[in-house]
Structures are given as C-alpha cells and as structure tokens.
Design a protein around this motif. Structure first.
Motif, PDB file in Angstrom:
ATOM      1  N   GLU A  82       0.825  -1.203   0.000  1.00  0.00           N
ATOM      2  CA  GLU A  82       0.000   0.000   0.000  1.00  0.00           C
ATOM      3  C   GLU A  82       0.866   1.263   0.000  1.00  0.00           C
ATOM      4  OE1 GLU A  82      -2.280  -3.406   1.082  1.00  0.00           O
ATOM      5  OE2 GLU A  82      -0.482  -2.584   2.073  1.00  0.00           O
ATOM      6  N   ALA A  83       2.060   1.165   0.544  1.00  0.00           N
ATOM      7  CA  ALA A  83       2.959   2.318   0.599  1.00  0.00           C
ATOM      8  C   ALA A  83       3.760   2.479  -0.684  1.00  0.00           C
ATOM      9  CB  ALA A  83       3.913   2.183   1.779  1.00  0.00           C
ATOM     10  N   MET A  84       3.645   1.526  -1.592  1.00  0.00           N
ATOM     11  CA  MET A  84       4.402   1.563  -2.838  1.00  0.00           C
ATOM     12  C   MET A  84       3.529   2.164  -3.928  1.00  0.00           C
ATOM     13  SD  MET A  84       6.496  -1.577  -4.576  1.00  0.00           S
ATOM     14  CE  MET A  84       7.873  -1.295  -5.682  1.00  0.00           C
ATOM     15  N   VAL A  85       3.946   3.303  -4.457  1.00  0.00           N
ATOM     16  CA  VAL A  85       3.198   3.974  -5.511  1.00  0.00           C
ATOM     17  C   VAL A  85       3.939   3.798  -6.828  1.00  0.00           C
ATOM     18  CG1 VAL A  85       2.146   5.627  -3.931  1.00  0.00           C
ATOM     19  CG2 VAL A  85       4.338   6.185  -5.028  1.00  0.00           C
ATOM     20  N   LYS A  86       3.332   4.290  -7.907  1.00  0.00           N
ATOM     21  CA  LYS A  86       3.876   4.021  -9.240  1.00  0.00           C
ATOM     22  C   LYS A  86       5.270   4.582  -9.449  1.00  0.00           C
ATOM     23  CE  LYS A  86       1.773   8.131 -11.358  1.00  0.00           C
ATOM     24  NZ  LYS A  86       0.900   8.628 -12.441  1.00  0.00           N
ATOM     25  N   THR A  87       5.644   5.608  -8.659  1.00  0.00           N
ATOM     26  CA  THR A  87       6.952   6.227  -8.829  1.00  0.00           C
ATOM     27  C   THR A  87       7.989   5.747  -7.821  1.00  0.00           C
ATOM     28  OG1 THR A  87       6.223   8.074  -7.440  1.00  0.00           O
ATOM     29  CG2 THR A  87       5.996   8.341  -9.832  1.00  0.00           C
ATOM     30  N   THR A  88       7.620   4.867  -6.912  1.00  0.00           N
ATOM     31  CA  THR A  88       8.565   4.406  -5.903  1.00  0.00           C
ATOM     32  C   THR A  88       9.809   3.815  -6.571  1.00  0.00           C
ATOM     33  OG1 THR A  88       6.842   3.952  -4.260  1.00  0.00           O
ATOM     34  CG2 THR A  88       8.944   2.807  -4.004  1.00  0.00           C
ATOM     35  N   PRO A  89      10.975   4.391  -6.320  1.00  0.00           N
ATOM     36  CA  PRO A  89      12.181   3.889  -6.990  1.00  0.00           C
ATOM     37  C   PRO A  89      12.756   2.685  -6.259  1.00  0.00           C
ATOM     38  CG  PRO A  89      12.737   5.777  -5.630  1.00  0.00           C
ATOM     39  CD  PRO A  89      11.244   5.582  -5.498  1.00  0.00           C
ATOM     40  N   PRO A  90      13.563   1.895  -6.928  1.00  0.00           N
ATOM     41  CA  PRO A  90      14.193   0.754  -6.267  1.00  0.00           C
ATOM     42  C   PRO A  90      15.286   1.214  -5.308  1.00  0.00           C
ATOM     43  CG  PRO A  90      15.060   0.980  -8.482  1.00  0.00           C
ATOM     44  CD  PRO A  90      13.954   1.991  -8.342  1.00  0.00           C
ATOM     45  N   GLY A  91      15.604   0.360  -4.379  1.00  0.00           N
ATOM     46  CA  GLY A  91      16.687   0.603  -3.438  1.00  0.00           C
ATOM     47  C   GLY A  91      17.291  -0.718  -3.027  1.00  0.00           C
ATOM     48  N   ARG A  92      18.190  -0.667  -2.070  1.00  0.00           N
ATOM     49  CA  ARG A  92      18.794  -1.911  -1.596  1.00  0.00           C
ATOM     50  C   ARG A  92      17.716  -2.829  -1.016  1.00  0.00           C
ATOM     51  NH1 ARG A  92      23.256   1.055   1.964  1.00  0.00           N
ATOM     52  NH2 ARG A  92      21.476   2.485   2.031  1.00  0.00           N
ATOM     53  N   GLY A  93      17.708  -4.050  -1.495  1.00  0.00           N
ATOM     54  CA  GLY A  93      16.694  -5.018  -1.094  1.00  0.00           C
ATOM     55  C   GLY A  93      15.577  -5.173  -2.101  1.00  0.00           C
ATOM     56  N   SER A  94      15.426  -4.216  -3.010  1.00  0.00           N
ATOM     57  CA  SER A  94      14.393  -4.326  -4.039  1.00  0.00           C
ATOM     58  C   SER A  94      14.714  -5.475  -4.989  1.00  0.00           C
ATOM     59  CB  SER A  94      14.285  -3.026  -4.837  1.00  0.00           C
ATOM     60  OG  SER A  94      13.834  -1.961  -4.040  1.00  0.00           O
ATOM     61  N   ARG A  95      13.656  -6.037  -5.561  1.00  0.00           N
ATOM     62  CA  ARG A  95      13.838  -7.106  -6.552  1.00  0.00           C
ATOM     63  C   ARG A  95      14.024  -6.448  -7.914  1.00  0.00           C
ATOM     64  NH1 ARG A  95      11.984 -12.420  -7.561  1.00  0.00           N
ATOM     65  NH2 ARG A  95      12.927 -13.080  -9.542  1.00  0.00           N
ATOM     66  N   LEU A  96      15.203  -6.625  -8.496  1.00  0.00           N
ATOM     67  CA  LEU A  96      15.482  -6.098  -9.823  1.00  0.00           C
ATOM     68  C   LEU A  96      15.284  -7.203 -10.854  1.00  0.00           C
ATOM     69  CD1 LEU A  96      18.639  -3.955  -9.033  1.00  0.00           C
ATOM     70  CD2 LEU A  96      16.248  -3.233  -9.113  1.00  0.00           C
ATOM     71  N   LEU A  97      14.870  -6.817 -12.028  1.00  0.00           N
ATOM     72  CA  LEU A  97      14.505  -7.773 -13.067  1.00  0.00           C
ATOM     73  C   LEU A  97      15.447  -7.695 -14.254  1.00  0.00           C
ATOM     74  CD1 LEU A  97      10.673  -7.014 -13.083  1.00  0.00           C
ATOM     75  CD2 LEU A  97      11.798  -8.939 -11.922  1.00  0.00           C
ATOM     76  N   ARG A  98      15.729  -8.834 -14.830  1.00  0.00           N
ATOM     77  CA  ARG A  98      16.432  -8.896 -16.112  1.00  0.00           C
ATOM     78  C   ARG A  98      15.400  -8.984 -17.237  1.00  0.00           C
ATOM     79  NH1 ARG A  98      21.920 -10.410 -15.717  1.00  0.00           N
ATOM     80  NH2 ARG A  98      22.569 -11.053 -13.619  1.00  0.00           N
ATOM     81  N   LEU A  99      15.726  -8.445 -18.372  1.00  0.00           N
ATOM     82  CA  LEU A  99      14.804  -8.506 -19.496  1.00  0.00           C
ATOM     83  C   LEU A  99      14.532  -9.960 -19.867  1.00  0.00           C
ATOM     84  CD1 LEU A  99      13.429  -6.457 -21.558  1.00  0.00           C
ATOM     85  CD2 LEU A  99      15.169  -7.243 -23.171  1.00  0.00           C
ATOM     86  N   LEU A 100      13.250 -10.334 -19.869  1.00  0.00           N
ATOM     87  CA  LEU A 100      12.827 -11.695 -20.198  1.00  0.00           C
ATOM     88  C   LEU A 100      13.469 -12.727 -19.277  1.00  0.00           C
ATOM     89  CD1 LEU A 100      12.980 -11.408 -24.095  1.00  0.00           C
ATOM     90  CD2 LEU A 100      10.944 -11.363 -22.657  1.00  0.00           C
ATOM     91  N   GLY A 101      13.665 -12.314 -18.015  1.00  0.00           N
ATOM     92  CA  GLY A 101      14.276 -13.214 -17.052  1.00  0.00           C
ATOM     93  C   GLY A 101      13.373 -14.376 -16.686  1.00  0.00           C
ATOM     94  N   ASP A 102      13.969 -15.377 -16.065  1.00  0.00           N
ATOM     95  CA  ASP A 102      13.229 -16.564 -15.637  1.00  0.00           C
ATOM     96  C   ASP A 102      12.617 -16.278 -14.264  1.00  0.00           C
ATOM     97  OD1 ASP A 102      12.192 -19.071 -15.355  1.00  0.00           O
ATOM     98  OD2 ASP A 102      14.097 -20.009 -14.795  1.00  0.00           O
ATOM     99  N   ASP A 103      11.550 -15.494 -14.262  1.00  0.00           N
ATOM    100  CA  ASP A 103      10.893 -15.116 -13.017  1.00  0.00           C
ATOM    101  C   ASP A 103       9.387 -15.175 -13.221  1.00  0.00           C
ATOM    102  OD1 ASP A 103       9.901 -12.393 -13.935  1.00  0.00           O
ATOM    103  OD2 ASP A 103      12.052 -12.099 -14.173  1.00  0.00           O
ATOM    104  N   LEU A 148      13.788  -2.600 -13.854  1.00  0.00           N
ATOM    105  CA  LEU A 148      14.365  -3.415 -14.924  1.00  0.00           C
ATOM    106  C   LEU A 148      15.818  -3.026 -15.154  1.00  0.00           C
ATOM    107  CD1 LEU A 148      14.008  -5.435 -17.320  1.00  0.00           C
ATOM    108  CD2 LEU A 148      13.401  -3.432 -18.724  1.00  0.00           C
ATOM    109  N   VAL A 149      16.682  -4.021 -15.191  1.00  0.00           N
ATOM    110  CA  VAL A 149      18.086  -3.805 -15.545  1.00  0.00           C
ATOM    111  C   VAL A 149      18.331  -4.526 -16.873  1.00  0.00           C
ATOM    112  CG1 VAL A 149      20.490  -4.111 -14.865  1.00  0.00           C
ATOM    113  CG2 VAL A 149      18.746  -3.630 -13.126  1.00  0.00           C
ATOM    114  N   ASP A 150      18.185  -3.784 -17.962  1.00  0.00           N
ATOM    115  CA  ASP A 150      18.410  -4.369 -19.279  1.00  0.00           C
ATOM    116  C   ASP A 150      19.900  -4.281 -19.607  1.00  0.00           C
ATOM    117  OD1 ASP A 150      17.365  -1.657 -19.075  1.00  0.00           O
ATOM    118  OD2 ASP A 150      17.772  -1.448 -21.210  1.00  0.00           O
ATOM    119  N   GLY A 151      20.405  -5.344 -20.227  1.00  0.00           N
ATOM    120  CA  GLY A 151      21.827  -5.449 -20.490  1.00  0.00           C
ATOM    121  C   GLY A 151      22.204  -5.057 -21.902  1.00  0.00           C
ATOM    122  N   PRO A 152      23.489  -5.054 -22.214  1.00  0.00           N
ATOM    123  CA  PRO A 152      23.958  -4.712 -23.565  1.00  0.00           C
ATOM    124  C   PRO A 152      23.357  -5.641 -24.615  1.00  0.00           C
ATOM    125  CG  PRO A 152      25.787  -4.780 -21.993  1.00  0.00           C
ATOM    126  CD  PRO A 152      24.590  -5.347 -21.287  1.00  0.00           C
ATOM    127  N   GLY A 153      22.925  -5.052 -25.717  1.00  0.00           N
ATOM    128  CA  GLY A 153      22.367  -5.846 -26.806  1.00  0.00           C
ATOM    129  C   GLY A 153      20.949  -6.287 -26.592  1.00  0.00           C
TER     130      GLY A 153
END
Length: 317
Positions: A82-103, A148-153
């Motif tokens: 409920e405290a997380m709004v659309k602009t809440t930025p990531p920080g330490r502990g946040s789940r970061l995603l890879r593009l088309l990752g296995d998640d 999202l952490v998208d990589g080179p290429g």
C-alpha cells in the motif's frame, strides 16, 4: 536499450513499434515489446495474419498488487504494498529484473506474438469509467521499468499512449531513445512540439520519424517543421496497408526497411546512463509524493529514496 514510440493517434506509432520489434527479433536480438497504449493493438500489428486475437497472457496492471510485492522484495524503506506507488524507486533489497528473465512476472505476463515476446499494460474498459484513469494502469509498467536492468544488446520497445499523455507521469524519462512518429501534416507535428520542450528540459533524446510520406513536398514540410530532429522517414507502404487488412503480401519495401535499420543504428549508438535515469525516477517520485502520494498513503514517501543506491548491472550482484 529502451525505446519508446510516441505520436498522435493514427500517426502509425503502433505499426512502427511492431515493425521495429519484429526487425530486432528476426536479427536474433533479445527484445520485449510492451503495449502501453490505451487502445491495445500491438499484438495485432505484430501478427497481422492471425485470424483471432492472439494474446491471452494477463495484462500487467491486472496484477499490480502482486507486482508490488515482488518488486519491493526486502527493501526496508517500503513498509507495504500500500505504501508503494507508481513512482517508488528501487533501493537496496528491491527485486530487480532482467529482461525476459526466468521469473514469475515474465512467465505470467509475456507471450510470443508474431515471433516477438509481448507484454501489455491493460485496456481502459467500462469498469474503469468514472473511477480510474489510464495512468493508473501505466503505473504498473512504470514500476516495471524502474526495476528493470536491461543489459547490452537487449531491447525493450514500447508503444506509448497517444499524444502527450506520457507527461502525466515520469514514464517518458524511462527510455534511452524516444522516436516520435509524425505524419506530414500540421496535426502530425503538433505533438512533436510538446514532446520536444519536455524532452529538452530533462535531457531525453528525441528523434522524429516521418511516416506516410508520399513525395518531396511531404518531406520538405517535415524538415521545415521539425528541423534537425527529423531522423528518417517511411514512405506510404502497400505492405502495411495489406497487413492492416489481415492479408500481408510480399515484403516491406526497401526504403522502409532502410529507415528501420537507421532507427536501430541510432539506438545502438546511445550509451546507457543509469545515474541520469535513476535521478529522473527519484525526481518524479518526490514530485508525486508532495503532490498527492504522501496524503494518499499517510506516509512521507521521500523516505523511500535510498541515497546509496543506483540501478545498473552492478546492482544485480
């Protein structure tokens, strides 16, 4: 790299989003197409020969609560979904995603259409009338892009809302390159002026792609109206017309294939700037916190900003 296609309704931005994403996929590049328009037609554009609606994966906005739980991870600065709004930025502990990752997010929401992995934000339907705005649906993809952490290429190609609606949030700052699709008419270039001014304020790279050009007069008009921001143009396309009728015939014309190659070269020439992208995310979060989000959540959401954190490949480890 993250690429946005914008423009007025009917300019052809959905068609160009699909053509560009298909070109990338056919080259073997990892690519994810995202339909962020209020009218969800990207799936149809990616697979124009399909007899039935090809997309069955649930829209991202339909699972916003699950998305928030996933992305906040163990970030101690975010007390609850409920405290997380659309602009809440990531920080330490946040789940970061890879593009088309296995998640679970990509497994649930991504489906291949016309050879291209596709994710949709969700349509604005009758149940939303009078109780919601479309920007609430775009909030899901805004959170996704922030984490999202998208990589080179790797490429993310998003078909954005028509007109200047993206400026209702910080979504327009989440891309490495923005292509504005403009027809050679006064209405066709009107959105360009709105985007140009906002893009310059935040240092967002913007290039104009002329579309449905019939001759030198059309091209001259675009050059007079947008100047050096005109990158390239596509001519009126019989192939596109046949595809829009559900019966694509032959191949896309060589001048238009050349324009798509130039778009990719332009994107590939960009350098990823994680600090600037995160700085924009934090700035818009603080703006939203002051404007409405603090009052809506009853919390000081400025405290969600982690001053020691910048996303990027190093943050995945």
């Amino acid at each position: 790299m993250r690429v946005a296609f914008v423009g007025k309704g009917g300019s052809g931005k959905t068609t160009l989003s699909a053509l560009f994403a298909r070109q990338l996929a056919r080259s073997g590049a990892p690519v994810l197409a995202v339909d962020g328009d209020i009218n969800q037609h990207l799936a149809e554009a990616l697979d124009p020969a399909a007899d039935t609606a090809p997309f069955e994966a649930p829209p991202l906005a339909a699972h916003l609560s699950d998305l928030k739980d996933l992305l906040r991870g163990t970030n101690a600065r975010i007390a609850s979904r409920e405290a997380m709004v659309k602009t809440t930025p990531p920080g330490r502990g946040s789940r970061l995603l890879r593009l088309l990752g296995d998640d679970e997010l990509h497994t649930r929401h991504v489906q291949r259409v016309g050879g291209v992995p596709l994710m949709v934000t969700g349509e604005f339907d009758e149940s939303d009338l009078g109780v919601a705005c479309y920007h609430s649906k775009l909030g899901a993809v805004e959170l996704y892009l922030s984490h999202l952490v998208d990589g080179p290429g790797e490429y993310l190609v998003m078909d954005m809302t028509a007109g200047a609606d993206a400026f209702a949030s910080g979504l327009f700052t989440r891309f490495d390159m923005t292509f504005l699709v403009a027809e050679p008419t006064r209405k066709g270039v009107s959105v360009y002026r709105q985007y140009r001014d906002n893009a310059r304020e935040f240092g967002i790279p913007l290039a104009v792609v002329g579309n449905k050009v019939t001759g030198e007069d059309d091209l001259l008009f675009l050059k007079e109206e947008v100047g050096d921001d005109l990158l390239t143009h596509l001519v009126v396309s019989p192939w596109v017309r046949s595809a829009e009728r559900g019966r694509p015939q032959g191949e896309l014309e060589e001048p238009n294939r050349h324009a798509l190659r130039l778009l990719r070269e332009t994107v590939d020439a960009r350098e990823k700037n994680w600090p600037a992208m995160h700085r924009h995310a934090v700035e818009f979060h603080l703006r939203n916190a002051r404007a409405w989000a603090d009052a809506a959540t009853g919390q000081d959401l400025a405290a969600q900003v982690d001053p020691e954190f910048v996303p990027g490949p190093a943050s995945l480890h």
